[in-house]
Enzyme design. Structure first.
Site, short mmCIF file in Angstrom:
data_model
loop_
_atom_site.label_atom_id
_atom_site.label_comp_id
_atom_site.label_asym_id
_atom_site.label_seq_id
_atom_site.Cartn_x
_atom_site.Cartn_y
_atom_site.Cartn_z
N ASP A 66 4.72 0.83 -3.08
CA ASP A 66 5.31 2.16 -2.59
C ASP A 66 4.61 2.25 -1.30
O ASP A 66 3.23 2.32 -1.05
CB ASP A 66 4.81 3.48 -3.52
CG ASP A 66 5.68 4.45 -3.19
OD1 ASP A 66 6.09 4.73 -1.83
OD2 ASP A 66 6.31 5.24 -4.09
N SER A 116 11.22 7.98 -1.63
CA SER A 116 10.88 7.00 -2.79
C SER A 116 12.06 7.08 -3.78
O SER A 116 11.96 6.34 -4.50
CB SER A 116 9.58 7.01 -3.07
OG SER A 116 8.75 6.97 -2.26
N HIS A 179 6.64 10.27 -11.53
CA HIS A 179 6.88 10.16 -10.08
C HIS A 179 8.21 9.49 -9.51
O HIS A 179 8.95 8.98 -10.71
CB HIS A 179 5.77 9.44 -9.46
CG HIS A 179 5.47 9.99 -8.13
ND1 HIS A 179 5.46 9.17 -6.99
CD2 HIS A 179 4.95 11.34 -7.60
CE1 HIS A 179 5.46 9.96 -6.06
NE2 HIS A 179 4.87 11.06 -6.36
N GLU A 340 4.31 -0.58 -10.28
CA GLU A 340 4.13 0.11 -8.93
C GLU A 340 2.89 0.23 -8.22
O GLU A 340 2.06 0.92 -9.06
CB GLU A 340 4.81 1.49 -9.07
CG GLU A 340 4.95 2.09 -7.90
CD GLU A 340 5.34 3.70 -7.78
OE1 GLU A 340 5.79 4.18 -6.74
OE2 GLU A 340 5.23 4.38 -8.89
N ASP A 345 1.22 4.60 -0.85
CA ASP A 345 2.01 5.60 -0.29
C ASP A 345 1.12 6.69 0.24
O ASP A 345 1.12 7.42 1.01
CB ASP A 345 3.23 6.05 -1.09
CG ASP A 345 4.09 7.13 -0.57
OD1 ASP A 345 4.77 6.64 0.39
OD2 ASP A 345 3.93 8.25 -1.14
N HIS A 349 0.19 8.73 3.42
CA HIS A 349 0.62 10.17 3.58
C HIS A 349 -0.52 11.11 4.38
O HIS A 349 -0.50 11.86 5.07
CB HIS A 349 1.15 10.84 2.58
CG HIS A 349 2.65 10.50 2.49
ND1 HIS A 349 3.64 10.56 3.15
CD2 HIS A 349 3.24 10.00 1.08
CE1 HIS A 349 4.68 10.23 2.88
NE2 HIS A 349 4.74 10.00 1.43
N HIS A 469 7.32 8.92 6.29
CA HIS A 469 7.70 7.56 6.07
C HIS A 469 8.41 6.85 7.42
O HIS A 469 8.65 7.60 8.32
CB HIS A 469 8.81 7.52 4.97
CG HIS A 469 8.47 8.02 3.61
ND1 HIS A 469 9.24 7.91 2.53
CD2 HIS A 469 7.18 8.12 3.34
CE1 HIS A 469 8.67 8.33 1.62
NE2 HIS A 469 7.34 8.53 1.89
#
Length: 580
Positions: A66, A116, A179, A340, A345, A349, A469
């Site tokens: 991710d 996502s 998620h 995953e 990710d 962030h 992103h």
């Protein structure tokens, strides 16, 4: 010496980068032409010996990093090499050595830069959707509950295709099991954050008709039939046990969906196991358990850099994969598994590269573990990302410079301050001041930029955890049956079509292909880096501790070197003397 030179030399010392390691190259012959000619020939021969495997894939495994954009993979590759004590740029991630790859366009139907949920819907169902929506087509806009309930707007995914074909299925994530990415496997929702009932209730009366994602996992198909579910997310399931965890989506209905999941399996006469610790996972008899659910965090699984590695703590993603494969390989009809690396990710962030890249390398270990467990003649393995991030590699750092370190680029940087190789265009690292005449950024001299919580500079400020992103293409790598179908720039939705066609499931059940049992050369996949094939080089490194380097390569003397601020001062003085 002129007083001005002394003064400027002192200034250079004050702004020079802090002491940091410079890692050496592991290849003693790389300064020689013959090294690169030999390397090129070997790689060309590998390419010439590749054959297409057109078998029907019994198993399909999808690894999803991710937020694992191209920059993240490059930086992760370098970090991996530097963890071994060498320069890192020449290192390989295991999927770098896969035989086939392409690029994927990641836009959502209504956004240039995606989220996502919609990207997962694309690569799992073969149908693109809108920003923030899960498991629905483009007729459903974010938060439009009524549209999402229409059957014609709901899309089926490879999870359902595999189950319809009699395959066992599972999901592993380091994020919550509700998620965005895992949810897209089994749920249909107009809003990815409707993970528990409370989030729907606070949305208003128009949303009440929709079922929260956690309930869809436990109550509805195809989520209900998954044999393996491993990740975080106890809170959304009504099974939280951590008193001090942030309250993000606590259930209001008082239901414990884990208990209900266990009762449902018992009512079917099936065995089940619920796991919360590493010891639980290690002690599990996967060969004699029908259904496995492991939730290793009230929210997400802890970051790899924070993880309690004791038996009472949380397992490495590699351990989760190993147990899942033991369970799923029992199936005579094969299996589908999605894994995953979800917290790559999250590190991005928050603008914390070390956290993100440690997660990336952890996922890479899981891929390597998988290659030891499966037969690539009957198993398609796909590695890709859902989207990128806005981290960039910049400046002109020396070869082997710590990937989390700093550089001083006097020729191009007008304020003459050091800066990190990894930076962000948006993020909480925005840190500029105005002194009345010019913009000033922080002086990183003496700052530990390698710390797991260091936040590099960002160009545009965001709230904490809200770095955005990136919208560029992401890479897709594949090995096994039909891997050659990844061969150029594709729509992201193409991934599901390749997986379905390879396994002859879903829209591609009419599948009569001859068996192709060619033994494709996969030996090169396991090499740790692209240059590690020359027998003489290997022997030289093994025999002399990796400290012998070729003519003209004294700069890389076989051990990490310390780049001191004093050298920068000396350089400043030499330049000034010449100018003087």
């Amino acid at each position: 010496m002129h007083p001005l030179v002394v003064v400027i030399g002192v200034v250079c010392a004050l702004v020079a980068p802090s002491t940091q390691v410079v890692f050496p190259s592991p290849n003693p012959r790389e300064t020689e032409t013959s090294f690169w000619m030999d390397h090129g020939r070997r790689e060309l021969n590998e390419a010439l010996q590749q054959t297409q495997i057109t078998n029907k894939a019994k198993n399909v495994i999808l690894f999803l990093g991710d937020g694992m954009g191209i920059t993240a993979m490059t930086a992760g590759r370098i970090m991996k090499g530097q963890k071994k004590g060498h320069s890192g740029e020449e290192e390989s991630l295991v999927w770098d050595r896969f035989s086939n790859m392409g690029l994927l366009k990641t836009y959502n139907l209504d956004r240039q830069v995606p989220d996502s949920a919609a990207t997962a819907t694309a690569f799992l169902s073969g149908v693109k959707g809108n920003y923030m929506t899960v498991g629905v087509n483009g007729n459903v806009k974010s938060r439009d509950c009524a549209a999402s309930l229409k059957e014609e707007n709901q899309v089926s995914t490879i999870l359902k295709w595999a189950q319809d074909a009699g395959k066992e299925t599972g999901v592993i994530t380091t994020a919550q099991v509700t998620h965005a990415t895992p949810a897209a496997l089994y749920a249909h929702s107009p809003y990815r954050y409707w993970q528990c009932d409370t989030s729907i209730m606070t949305e208003g009366p128009d949303a009440i008709a929709c079922k929260d994602i956690a309930r869809q996992l436990v109550e509805d198909e195809p989520g209900r039939s998954m044999k393996v579910v491993l990740g975080g997310g106890r809170q959304e399931m009504g099974a939280g046990i951590e008193a001090d965890v942030k309250k993000k989506c606590e259930r209001s209905d008082g239901r414990n969906l884990v208990t209900e999941w266990q009762q449902d399996k018992a009512s079917q006469g099936k065995t089940s196991a619920y796991l919360t610790t590493t010891d639980d996972l290690r002690n599990l008899n996967a060969e004699n358990t029908d259904y496995i659910m492991g939730l290793f965090g009230d929210l997400h699984v802890p970051y790899e850099v924070d993880r309690d590695t004791s038996g009472a703590g949380t397992p490495h993603i590699k351990e989760m994969v190993k147990v899942a494969l033991r369970r799923l390989k029992r199936s005579d009809n094969g299996f589908f598994l999605m894994v995953e690396g979800g917290r790559i990710d999250h590190g991005m962030h928050h603008g914390k590269p070390r956290r993100a890249l440690e997660e990336l390398v952890a996922m890479e270990e899981a891929v390597r573990e998988t290659l030891e467990e499966v037969d690539l003649r009957e198993t398609l393995i796909v590695v890709t990302a859902d989207h990128s991030h806005v981290m960039t590699m910049n400046g002109y750092p020396d070869r082997g410079n710590d990937i989390f370190g700093v550089t001083l680029n006097e020729n191009d940087v007008s304020d003459h301050l050091p800066y990190t190789t990894l930076m962000f265009t948006t993020g909480e690292g925005f840190n500029y001041t105005w002194n009345g005449s010019e913009v000033i950024r922080p002086n990183l001299t003496g700052v530990d930029t390698t710390h797991k919580d260091f936040v590099p500079l960002a160009a545009v400020p965001t709230y904490p955890g809200s770095e955005t992103h990136g919208g560029e293409d992401v890479a897709v790598f594949a090995n096994g049956p039909m891997a050659h179908l990844f061969h150029r720039v594709h729509e992201q939705s193409y991934v599901a079509h390749v997986m379905g066609y390879a396994a002859c499931i879903g829209p591609y059940t009419d599948c009569d292909r001859p068996l192709n049992d060619h033994r494709t050369r996969y030996k090169h996949i396991g090499h740790h880096n692209d240059h590690d094939h020359d027998d003489d080089d290997d022997d030289e490194r093994k025999g002399k501790g990796g400290k012998v380097y070729g003519k003209g390569s004294s700069r890389y003397n076989g051990a990490p070197a310390v780049k001191s601020a004093g050298f920068v001062v000396l350089w400043c003085l030499v330049v000034l003397m010449k100018m003087w």
